[in-house]
Each structure stands twice: as structure tokens, then as C-alpha cells.
Scaffold this motif. Sequence first.
Motif, mmCIF file in Angstrom:
data_model
loop_
_atom_site.group_PDB
_atom_site.id
_atom_site.type_symbol
_atom_site.label_atom_id
_atom_site.label_comp_id
_atom_site.label_asym_id
_atom_site.label_seq_id
_atom_site.Cartn_x
_atom_site.Cartn_y
_atom_site.Cartn_z
ATOM 1 N N ALA A 69 -9.922 -15.999 28.397
ATOM 2 C CA ALA A 69 -10.281 -17.392 28.109
ATOM 3 C C ALA A 69 -11.035 -18.033 29.274
ATOM 4 C CB ALA A 69 -9.034 -18.205 27.785
ATOM 5 N N GLN A 70 -10.952 -17.448 30.451
ATOM 6 C CA GLN A 70 -11.667 -17.986 31.602
ATOM 7 C C GLN A 70 -13.161 -17.694 31.520
ATOM 8 O OE1 GLN A 70 -9.608 -16.402 35.003
ATOM 9 N NE2 GLN A 70 -7.721 -17.474 34.496
ATOM 10 N N ARG A 71 -13.560 -16.757 30.659
ATOM 11 C CA ARG A 71 -14.981 -16.451 30.474
ATOM 12 C C ARG A 71 -15.573 -17.423 29.461
ATOM 13 N NH1 ARG A 71 -13.175 -10.994 29.533
ATOM 14 N NH2 ARG A 71 -13.954 -11.246 27.427
ATOM 15 N N ALA A 72 -16.729 -17.953 29.771
ATOM 16 C CA ALA A 72 -17.387 -18.904 28.873
ATOM 17 C C ALA A 72 -17.655 -18.287 27.509
ATOM 18 C CB ALA A 72 -18.692 -19.392 29.497
ATOM 19 N N SER A 73 -18.037 -17.021 27.484
ATOM 20 C CA SER A 73 -18.386 -16.370 26.216
ATOM 21 C C SER A 73 -17.199 -16.252 25.263
ATOM 22 C CB SER A 73 -18.976 -14.981 26.480
ATOM 23 O OG SER A 73 -18.026 -14.162 27.132
ATOM 24 N N TRP A 74 -15.980 -16.313 25.777
ATOM 25 C CA TRP A 74 -14.789 -16.204 24.934
ATOM 26 C C TRP A 74 -14.691 -17.410 24.003
ATOM 27 C CZ3 TRP A 74 -9.807 -18.369 24.222
ATOM 28 C CH2 TRP A 74 -8.863 -17.515 23.641
#
Length: 94
Positions: free
Chosen positions: A38-43
Motif C-alpha cells: 500500500a506504500q507504493r503509489a501504483s497499488w
Amino acid sequence: MNDYDALRDYLKKQKLPEFVLSFDQIEEIIDAALPRAAQRASWWETLRSPQEKMPQREACLAGGYIATRQADGKSVRFKRVSHPTRRPRGSGDA
């Protein structure tokens, strides 16, 4: 895997066109911890790879919002999905 129905239901109740929730607030809503991904923008971003079905993205769209992870990496901006085809009749059309 977490169930994001609670997030969808929360979003459906919102009236604001745009707002931000921290990861802590989202975890409270879904009553579970968000995965590290969830820390990745793409998620979060629905428009980046719409062919890839992800439960959190589906929940956001079903709730009427597009989610974008914020630069702080700890919060998400929810922006209401607009329907530009739903223009009121008689609004300048002759």
C-alpha cells in the motif's frame, strides 16, 4: 487478503468531492492492517493499470472515488469520480 467492502461502504457515504485519509484511518475503517504494498503509489491508482483488477481499487471505484497515494507515503487522496456525460439539459445547448 483484506476485505475492502468496509472502505467501499465508507466512501459511498461521503459527500465531499475530495478528501484525504491517513493509512491509520483506512486501517481503522477496514479493521485490518494495510499490506506493505500500500506504500507504493501504483497499488492505489486505478488509472495506471485498469486491466489489473485489485480489490482495493475496485472498492474505491465502487464507492465512487479514485484513490491516489500522497507524496508523504502515509495517506491517500480520494477524489469523486465525475460523470461528464451527465450534463443537465438546457444548459446552453440550442
